[in-house]
Design a protein around this motif. Structure first.
Motif, PDB file in Angstrom:
ATOM      1  N   HIS A   1      71.810  74.427  26.823  1.00 47.48           N
ATOM      2  CA  HIS A   1      71.305  74.212  25.568  1.00 47.48           C
ATOM      3  C   HIS A   1      72.343  74.673  24.415  1.00 47.48           C
ATOM      4  CE1 HIS A   1      67.157  74.701  27.526  1.00 47.48           C
ATOM      5  NE2 HIS A   1      67.430  73.517  27.308  1.00 47.48           N
ATOM      6  N   TRP A   2      72.430  73.943  23.418  1.00 44.47           N
ATOM      7  CA  TRP A   2      73.161  74.136  22.433  1.00 44.47           C
ATOM      8  C   TRP A   2      74.646  74.167  22.301  1.00 44.47           C
ATOM      9  CZ3 TRP A   2      69.886  73.020  18.670  1.00 44.47           C
ATOM     10  CH2 TRP A   2      68.379  73.611  18.762  1.00 44.47           C
ATOM     11  N   SER A   3      75.214  73.332  23.483  1.00 43.43           N
ATOM     12  CA  SER A   3      76.667  73.161  23.842  1.00 43.43           C
ATOM     13  C   SER A   3      76.946  71.701  23.963  1.00 43.43           C
ATOM     14  CB  SER A   3      76.866  73.961  25.200  1.00 43.43           C
ATOM     15  OG  SER A   3      78.067  74.087  25.503  1.00 43.43           O
ATOM     16  N   PRO A   4      77.336  71.122  22.707  1.00 42.20           N
ATOM     17  CA  PRO A   4      77.628  69.825  22.705  1.00 42.20           C
ATOM     18  C   PRO A   4      78.876  69.579  23.579  1.00 42.20           C
ATOM     19  CG  PRO A   4      77.597  70.601  20.477  1.00 42.20           C
ATOM     20  CD  PRO A   4      77.470  71.784  21.262  1.00 42.20           C
ATOM     21  N   LYS A   5      78.652  68.210  24.230  1.00 44.84           N
ATOM     22  CA  LYS A   5      79.811  67.786  25.199  1.00 44.84           C
ATOM     23  C   LYS A   5      80.264  66.142  24.735  1.00 44.84           C
ATOM     24  CE  LYS A   5      78.522  71.137  28.040  1.00 44.84           C
ATOM     25  NZ  LYS A   5      79.107  72.245  27.770  1.00 44.84           N
ATOM     26  N   VAL A   6      81.447  66.206  24.769  1.00 44.74           N
ATOM     27  CA  VAL A   6      82.084  64.796  23.993  1.00 44.74           C
ATOM     28  C   VAL A   6      82.023  63.670  25.245  1.00 44.74           C
ATOM     29  CG1 VAL A   6      84.161  63.623  23.034  1.00 44.74           C
ATOM     30  CG2 VAL A   6      83.444  66.197  22.614  1.00 44.74           C
ATOM     31  N   ILE A   7      81.472  62.610  24.831  1.00 46.42           N
ATOM     32  CA  ILE A   7      81.515  61.320  25.797  1.00 46.42           C
ATOM     33  C   ILE A   7      82.256  60.196  25.322  1.00 46.42           C
ATOM     34  CG2 ILE A   7      79.259  62.029  26.648  1.00 46.42           C
ATOM     35  CD1 ILE A   7      78.017  59.701  24.978  1.00 46.42           C
ATOM     36  N   GLY A   8      82.818  60.434  24.272  1.00 48.23           N
ATOM     37  CA  GLY A   8      83.684  59.159  23.795  1.00 48.23           C
ATOM     38  C   GLY A   8      84.264  59.558  22.232  1.00 48.23           C
ATOM     39  N   GLU A   9      85.222  58.818  21.955  1.00 44.15           N
ATOM     40  CA  GLU A   9      85.758  58.681  20.415  1.00 44.15           C
ATOM     41  C   GLU A   9      85.790  57.520  19.966  1.00 44.15           C
ATOM     42  OE1 GLU A   9      88.294  62.929  20.377  1.00 44.15           O
ATOM     43  OE2 GLU A   9      89.360  60.888  20.821  1.00 44.15           O
ATOM     44  N   MET A  10      85.750  57.281  18.681  1.00 40.88           N
ATOM     45  CA  MET A  10      86.029  56.015  17.986  1.00 40.88           C
ATOM     46  C   MET A  10      86.760  56.666  16.779  1.00 40.88           C
ATOM     47  SD  MET A  10      83.335  53.442  16.374  1.00 40.88           S
ATOM     48  CE  MET A  10      82.968  54.390  14.676  1.00 40.88           C
ATOM     49  N   ASN A  11      88.098  56.099  16.450  1.00 39.31           N
ATOM     50  CA  ASN A  11      88.956  56.595  15.533  1.00 39.31           C
ATOM     51  C   ASN A  11      88.845  58.043  15.505  1.00 39.31           C
ATOM     52  OD1 ASN A  11      89.362  53.903  14.716  1.00 39.31           O
ATOM     53  ND2 ASN A  11      87.597  53.829  13.481  1.00 39.31           N
ATOM     54  N   ASP A  12      88.605  58.853  14.325  1.00 36.13           N
ATOM     55  CA  ASP A  12      88.453  60.255  14.228  1.00 36.13           C
ATOM     56  C   ASP A  12      87.059  60.814  14.512  1.00 36.13           C
ATOM     57  OD1 ASP A  12      91.177  60.306  13.740  1.00 36.13           O
ATOM     58  OD2 ASP A  12      90.873  60.439  11.455  1.00 36.13           O
ATOM     59  N   TYR A  13      86.066  59.915  14.967  1.00 33.76           N
ATOM     60  CA  TYR A  13      84.826  60.450  15.327  1.00 33.76           C
ATOM     61  C   TYR A  13      84.471  60.791  16.698  1.00 33.76           C
ATOM     62  CZ  TYR A  13      83.536  60.158  10.472  1.00 33.76           C
ATOM     63  OH  TYR A  13      83.101  60.195   9.222  1.00 33.76           O
ATOM     64  N   GLN A  14      83.779  61.863  17.071  1.00 37.92           N
ATOM     65  CA  GLN A  14      83.162  61.706  18.546  1.00 37.92           C
ATOM     66  C   GLN A  14      81.920  61.767  18.635  1.00 37.92           C
ATOM     67  OE1 GLN A  14      84.654  66.068  19.068  1.00 37.92           O
ATOM     68  NE2 GLN A  14      86.403  65.319  20.275  1.00 37.92           N
ATOM     69  N   PHE A  15      81.447  60.990  19.917  1.00 32.12           N
ATOM     70  CA  PHE A  15      80.252  61.125  20.394  1.00 32.12           C
ATOM     71  C   PHE A  15      79.830  62.014  21.224  1.00 32.12           C
ATOM     72  CE2 PHE A  15      81.585  56.780  19.000  1.00 32.12           C
ATOM     73  CZ  PHE A  15      80.509  56.327  18.413  1.00 32.12           C
ATOM     74  N   LYS A  16      78.830  63.044  20.946  1.00 36.26           N
ATOM     75  CA  LYS A  16      78.460  63.901  21.869  1.00 36.26           C
ATOM     76  C   LYS A  16      77.211  63.824  22.266  1.00 36.26           C
ATOM     77  CE  LYS A  16      81.787  66.637  18.968  1.00 36.26           C
ATOM     78  NZ  LYS A  16      81.473  68.196  17.804  1.00 36.26           N
ATOM     79  N   LEU A  17      76.895  64.414  23.317  1.00 34.66           N
ATOM     80  CA  LEU A  17      75.456  64.890  23.900  1.00 34.66           C
ATOM     81  C   LEU A  17      75.191  66.298  23.913  1.00 34.66           C
ATOM     82  CD1 LEU A  17      75.457  62.532  26.992  1.00 34.66           C
ATOM     83  CD2 LEU A  17      74.466  62.069  24.664  1.00 34.66           C
ATOM     84  N   VAL A  18      73.842  66.702  23.750  1.00 33.06           N
ATOM     85  CA  VAL A  18      73.567  68.022  23.457  1.00 33.06           C
ATOM     86  C   VAL A  18      72.023  68.062  23.823  1.00 33.06           C
ATOM     87  CG1 VAL A  18      72.937  68.052  21.179  1.00 33.06           C
ATOM     88  CG2 VAL A  18      73.691  70.174  22.180  1.00 33.06           C
ATOM     89  N   LYS A  19      71.696  69.190  24.926  1.00 30.26           N
ATOM     90  CA  LYS A  19      70.598  69.523  25.101  1.00 30.26           C
ATOM     91  C   LYS A  19      69.927  70.751  24.217  1.00 30.26           C
ATOM     92  CE  LYS A  19      70.809  67.847  29.723  1.00 30.26           C
ATOM     93  NZ  LYS A  19      70.632  68.350  31.327  1.00 30.26           N
ATOM     94  N   ILE A  20      68.793  70.504  23.633  1.00 27.87           N
ATOM     95  CA  ILE A  20      68.416  71.496  22.741  1.00 27.87           C
ATOM     96  C   ILE A  20      67.071  72.058  23.005  1.00 27.87           C
ATOM     97  CG2 ILE A  20      69.935  70.499  21.021  1.00 27.87           C
ATOM     98  CD1 ILE A  20      67.336  69.703  19.392  1.00 27.87           C
ATOM     99  N   GLN A  21      66.826  73.540  22.973  1.00 22.86           N
ATOM    100  CA  GLN A  21      65.381  73.826  23.005  1.00 22.86           C
ATOM    101  C   GLN A  21      65.463  75.037  22.346  1.00 22.86           C
ATOM    102  OE1 GLN A  21      64.104  74.354  27.074  1.00 22.86           O
ATOM    103  NE2 GLN A  21      62.007  74.796  26.417  1.00 22.86           N
ATOM    104  N   GLY A  22      64.126  75.509  21.727  1.00 23.88           N
ATOM    105  CA  GLY A  22      64.102  76.558  20.750  1.00 23.88           C
ATOM    106  C   GLY A  22      64.700  76.671  19.519  1.00 23.88           C
ATOM    107  N   ASP A  23      64.910  77.491  18.700  1.00 27.41           N
ATOM    108  CA  ASP A  23      65.758  77.582  17.497  1.00 27.41           C
ATOM    109  C   ASP A  23      67.300  77.643  17.680  1.00 27.41           C
ATOM    110  OD1 ASP A  23      63.556  77.699  15.543  1.00 27.41           O
ATOM    111  OD2 ASP A  23      63.148  79.669  16.297  1.00 27.41           O
ATOM    112  N   PHE A  24      67.749  77.100  16.651  1.00 28.47           N
ATOM    113  CA  PHE A  24      69.277  77.103  16.558  1.00 28.47           C
ATOM    114  C   PHE A  24      69.410  78.034  15.289  1.00 28.47           C
ATOM    115  CE2 PHE A  24      73.603  74.922  15.650  1.00 28.47           C
ATOM    116  CZ  PHE A  24      74.201  75.635  16.901  1.00 28.47           C
ATOM    117  N   VAL A  25      70.636  77.982  14.688  1.00 29.18           N
ATOM    118  CA  VAL A  25      71.041  78.981  13.522  1.00 29.18           C
ATOM    119  C   VAL A  25      71.055  78.004  12.253  1.00 29.18           C
ATOM    120  CG1 VAL A  25      72.097  80.699  15.166  1.00 29.18           C
ATOM    121  CG2 VAL A  25      73.434  78.818  14.114  1.00 29.18           C
ATOM    122  N   TRP A  26      70.986  78.851  11.245  1.00 26.26           N
ATOM    123  CA  TRP A  26      71.165  78.128   9.641  1.00 26.26           C
ATOM    124  C   TRP A  26      72.528  78.166   9.734  1.00 26.26           C
ATOM    125  CZ3 TRP A  26      67.766  75.771   6.766  1.00 26.26           C
ATOM    126  CH2 TRP A  26      66.230  76.321   6.908  1.00 26.26           C
TER     127      TRP A  26
END
Length: 121
Positions: free
Chosen positions: A18-43
């Motif tokens: 959880h909370w560890s984004p993985k890159v699956i593609g790029e467009m120009n300077d932008y990345q598309f990422k997948l992440v699994k989340i559960q519980g609280d993240f940080v401010w």
């Protein structure tokens, strides 16, 4: 040129953390990422860029200092740059993020949930 679609479910099956984004593609300077989340993240906040969260499966909330937005499967929200926020999900949820290359998941707040950046699957 490689003409193969990117299968989101196949990519999501390649990791469990959880909370560890993985890159699956790029467009120009932008990345598309997948992440699994559960519980609280940080401010945290991203001073230089907006951040897009798209819920692929499950539900999540984005808490702000003055309110929150709840998202369900098929919904998205754009978090404006410089706005402090904290994401959370009661049950595991799958999220697609769209953000510029080099953005760290915890923004300017480093800690134990800061993930390695630019990890491709």
């Amino acid at each position: 040129m490689d003409y193969h679609p990117i299968n989101l479910n196949e990519k999501l099956s390649k990791f469990t953390e959880h909370w560890s984004p993985k890159v699956i593609g790029e467009m120009n300077d932008y990345q598309f990422k997948l992440v699994k989340i559960q519980g609280d993240f940080v401010w945290h906040k991203h001073n230089e860029t907006d951040e897009v969260c798209i819920v692929l499966d499950g539900e999540m909330a984005i808490e702000f200092r003055d309110g929150e937005v709840k998202l369900s499967k098929g919904e998205m929200y754009v978090i404006p740059k410089g706005v402090e926020h904290k994401t959370y999900a009661e049950k595991e949820s799958h999220i697609k993020l769209v953000e510029p290359r080099g953005v760290v998941n915890t923004g300017e707040t480093e800690g134990e949930l800061t993930a390695e950046n630019d990890v491709w699957i």
